[in-house]
Enzyme design. Sequence first.
Site, PDB file in Angstrom:
ATOM      1  N   HIS A 139       0.842  -1.196   0.000  1.00  0.00           N
ATOM      2  CA  HIS A 139       0.000   0.000   0.000  1.00  0.00           C
ATOM      3  C   HIS A 139       0.877   1.246   0.000  1.00  0.00           C
ATOM      4  O   HIS A 139       2.076   1.172   0.306  1.00  0.00           O
ATOM      5  CB  HIS A 139      -0.905   0.045   1.244  1.00  0.00           C
ATOM      6  CG  HIS A 139      -2.104  -0.848   1.138  1.00  0.00           C
ATOM      7  ND1 HIS A 139      -2.078  -2.166   1.515  1.00  0.00           N
ATOM      8  CD2 HIS A 139      -3.369  -0.607   0.686  1.00  0.00           C
ATOM      9  CE1 HIS A 139      -3.268  -2.713   1.311  1.00  0.00           C
ATOM     10  NE2 HIS A 139      -4.074  -1.787   0.802  1.00  0.00           N
ATOM     11  N   LYS A 143      -0.625   4.996   4.520  1.00  0.00           N
ATOM     12  CA  LYS A 143      -1.577   4.095   5.198  1.00  0.00           C
ATOM     13  C   LYS A 143      -1.194   3.952   6.667  1.00  0.00           C
ATOM     14  O   LYS A 143      -0.053   3.702   7.009  1.00  0.00           O
ATOM     15  CB  LYS A 143      -1.606   2.729   4.491  1.00  0.00           C
ATOM     16  CG  LYS A 143      -2.683   1.815   5.058  1.00  0.00           C
ATOM     17  CD  LYS A 143      -2.973   0.643   4.142  1.00  0.00           C
ATOM     18  CE  LYS A 143      -3.960  -0.326   4.747  1.00  0.00           C
ATOM     19  NZ  LYS A 143      -5.282   0.229   5.034  1.00  0.00           N
TER      20      LYS A 143
HETATM   21  N1  NAP Z   1     -12.959  -0.897   3.462  1.00  0.00           N
HETATM   22  C1  NAP Z   1     -12.460  -0.419   2.321  1.00  0.00           C
HETATM   23  O1  NAP Z   1     -12.863  -0.814   1.217  1.00  0.00           O
HETATM   24  C2  NAP Z   1     -11.415   0.663   2.367  1.00  0.00           C
HETATM   25  C3  NAP Z   1     -10.883   1.205   1.193  1.00  0.00           C
HETATM   26  C4  NAP Z   1      -9.991   2.271   1.301  1.00  0.00           C
HETATM   27  C5  NAP Z   1      -9.636   2.756   2.556  1.00  0.00           C
HETATM   28  N2  NAP Z   1     -10.153   2.182   3.669  1.00  0.00           N
HETATM   29  C6  NAP Z   1      -9.887   2.682   5.006  1.00  0.00           C
HETATM   30  O2  NAP Z   1     -10.566   3.925   5.136  1.00  0.00           O
HETATM   31  C7  NAP Z   1      -9.851   4.779   6.023  1.00  0.00           C
HETATM   32  C8  NAP Z   1      -9.559   6.104   5.302  1.00  0.00           C
HETATM   33  O3  NAP Z   1      -8.689   5.851   4.216  1.00  0.00           O
HETATM   34  P1  NAP Z   1      -8.166   7.029   3.285  1.00  0.00           P
HETATM   35  O4  NAP Z   1      -7.159   6.369   2.404  1.00  0.00           O
HETATM   36  O5  NAP Z   1      -9.307   7.766   2.669  1.00  0.00           O
HETATM   37  O6  NAP Z   1      -7.425   7.916   4.367  1.00  0.00           O
HETATM   38  P2  NAP Z   1      -7.121   9.495   4.356  1.00  0.00           P
HETATM   39  O7  NAP Z   1      -6.860   9.969   2.968  1.00  0.00           O
HETATM   40  O8  NAP Z   1      -6.058   9.699   5.407  1.00  0.00           O
HETATM   41  O9  NAP Z   1      -8.484  10.137   4.844  1.00  0.00           O
HETATM   42  C9  NAP Z   1      -8.960  10.079   6.137  1.00  0.00           C
HETATM   43  C10 NAP Z   1      -9.766  11.329   6.369  1.00  0.00           C
HETATM   44  O10 NAP Z   1     -10.463  11.191   7.581  1.00  0.00           O
HETATM   45  C11 NAP Z   1     -10.605  12.492   8.109  1.00  0.00           C
HETATM   46  N3  NAP Z   1     -10.874  12.412   9.547  1.00  0.00           N
HETATM   47  C12 NAP Z   1     -10.027  12.102  10.552  1.00  0.00           C
HETATM   48  N4  NAP Z   1     -10.687  12.148  11.732  1.00  0.00           N
HETATM   49  C13 NAP Z   1     -11.976  12.476  11.438  1.00  0.00           C
HETATM   50  C14 NAP Z   1     -13.140  12.663  12.211  1.00  0.00           C
HETATM   51  N5  NAP Z   1     -13.132  12.526  13.543  1.00  0.00           N
HETATM   52  N6  NAP Z   1     -14.297  12.981  11.581  1.00  0.00           N
HETATM   53  C15 NAP Z   1     -14.350  13.123  10.230  1.00  0.00           C
HETATM   54  N7  NAP Z   1     -13.257  12.961   9.443  1.00  0.00           N
HETATM   55  C16 NAP Z   1     -12.100  12.644  10.047  1.00  0.00           C
HETATM   56  C17 NAP Z   1      -9.295  13.177   7.816  1.00  0.00           C
HETATM   57  O11 NAP Z   1      -9.544  14.526   7.769  1.00  0.00           O
HETATM   58  P3  NAP Z   1      -8.390  15.650   7.879  1.00  0.00           P
HETATM   59  O12 NAP Z   1      -7.630  15.510   6.585  1.00  0.00           O
HETATM   60  O13 NAP Z   1      -9.179  16.868   7.972  1.00  0.00           O
HETATM   61  O14 NAP Z   1      -7.595  15.309   9.102  1.00  0.00           O
HETATM   62  C18 NAP Z   1      -8.933  12.571   6.447  1.00  0.00           C
HETATM   63  O15 NAP Z   1      -9.317  13.439   5.398  1.00  0.00           O
HETATM   64  C19 NAP Z   1      -8.603   3.967   6.429  1.00  0.00           C
HETATM   65  O16 NAP Z   1      -8.883   3.286   7.634  1.00  0.00           O
HETATM   66  C20 NAP Z   1      -8.440   2.969   5.306  1.00  0.00           C
HETATM   67  O17 NAP Z   1      -7.755   1.784   5.708  1.00  0.00           O
HETATM   68  C21 NAP Z   1     -11.026   1.141   3.590  1.00  0.00           C
END
Ligand code: NAP
Length: 232
Positions: A139, A143
């Site tokens: 990844h 991550k």
């Molecule tokens: N299940 C699936 O199919 C799948 C697929 C992809 C990713 N994921 C998971 O999804 C999660 C996010 O992945 P990502 O790649 O999108 O990460 P990312 O780009 O780091 O995005 C996470 C976002 O969450 C926001 N955030 C943090 N705390 C928050 C809160 N209390 N309330 C609302 N928003 C908040 C952050 O905002 P700020 O930027 O403002 O801090 C950031 O923009 C991870 O756990 C990843 O492993 C799962």
Amino acid sequence: MNLLILGRGKTGSLVAEVAVERQHDVRTAGAKENAACAALAPQKLRDIDAVIDFTAPHCVIAHIEACVRSGKNMVVGTTGWYGEEHAELDRIRRLVEQHGTGFMYAANFSVGVNLFFDAARAAAAALRQGYSGQIFERHHVHKKDAPSGTALAIQRVIREASAQSENLEITSFREGEVVGLHEVVLESPNDRIYLCHDAKSRRGFAEGAVRAAEWLAGKKGFYDFKDVWREL
Ligand SMILES: NC(=O)c1ccc[n+]([C@@H]2O[C@H](COP(=O)([O-])OP(=O)(O)OC[C@H]3O[C@@H](n4cnc5c(N)ncnc54)[C@H](OP(=O)(O)O)[C@@H]3O)[C@@H](O)[C@H]2O)c1
């Protein structure tokens, strides 16, 4: 549907885009607006049909508790919060049942990865035929959790299907902007079997999560996407 999408990061922003394309009304909240679950106060959720969460492991449990207590359906894509032996999942399942809401989570919301789980389940028979096995996952460097939730799900699927007590070893690589690559390698003295899933973009996750919210409309209960994706 009126959807609230938590997280405006790499995946959450794409979920919002897909939801708009699928004719939903979309509200989003990032870390700032949702400090101390402010975006999940009951009056803020009044018109919302479902909440979709792609945020971070440290805050997602508080989001789940707030949504479920407000009686709202929820789709959780965030990974890395289930705990050892899925103890948190059992607690959340009870909370969902107690409040009569609909809840869906997934290690991976892509239909392709869920097909891959089936392929891994079938290939697990090799472990009863003297093969050894390993799981590799790659990844992007941003991550937060390792191993990935998907690699852990593959490990679990193979352990259950092979009826072995030992888990396959998972090796995690973090490099560049890799969206998500998972490999299962099964090896005997005679041959080697490779299974590989390589995500080209995050769109597969986003589509799966929005379709999950649509499927959950009007339903109660606790669901894992891997058990219901065929019905979407
Ligand atoms: N299940 C699936 O199919 C799948 C697929 C992809 C990713 N994921 C998971 O999804 C999660 C996010 O992945 P990502 O790649 O999108 O990460 P990312 O780009 O780091 O995005 C996470 C976002 O969450 C926001 N955030 C943090 N705390 C928050 C809160 N209390 N309330 C609302 N928003 C908040 C952050 O905002 P700020 O930027 O403002 O801090 C950031 O923009 C991870 O756990 C990843 O492993 C799962």
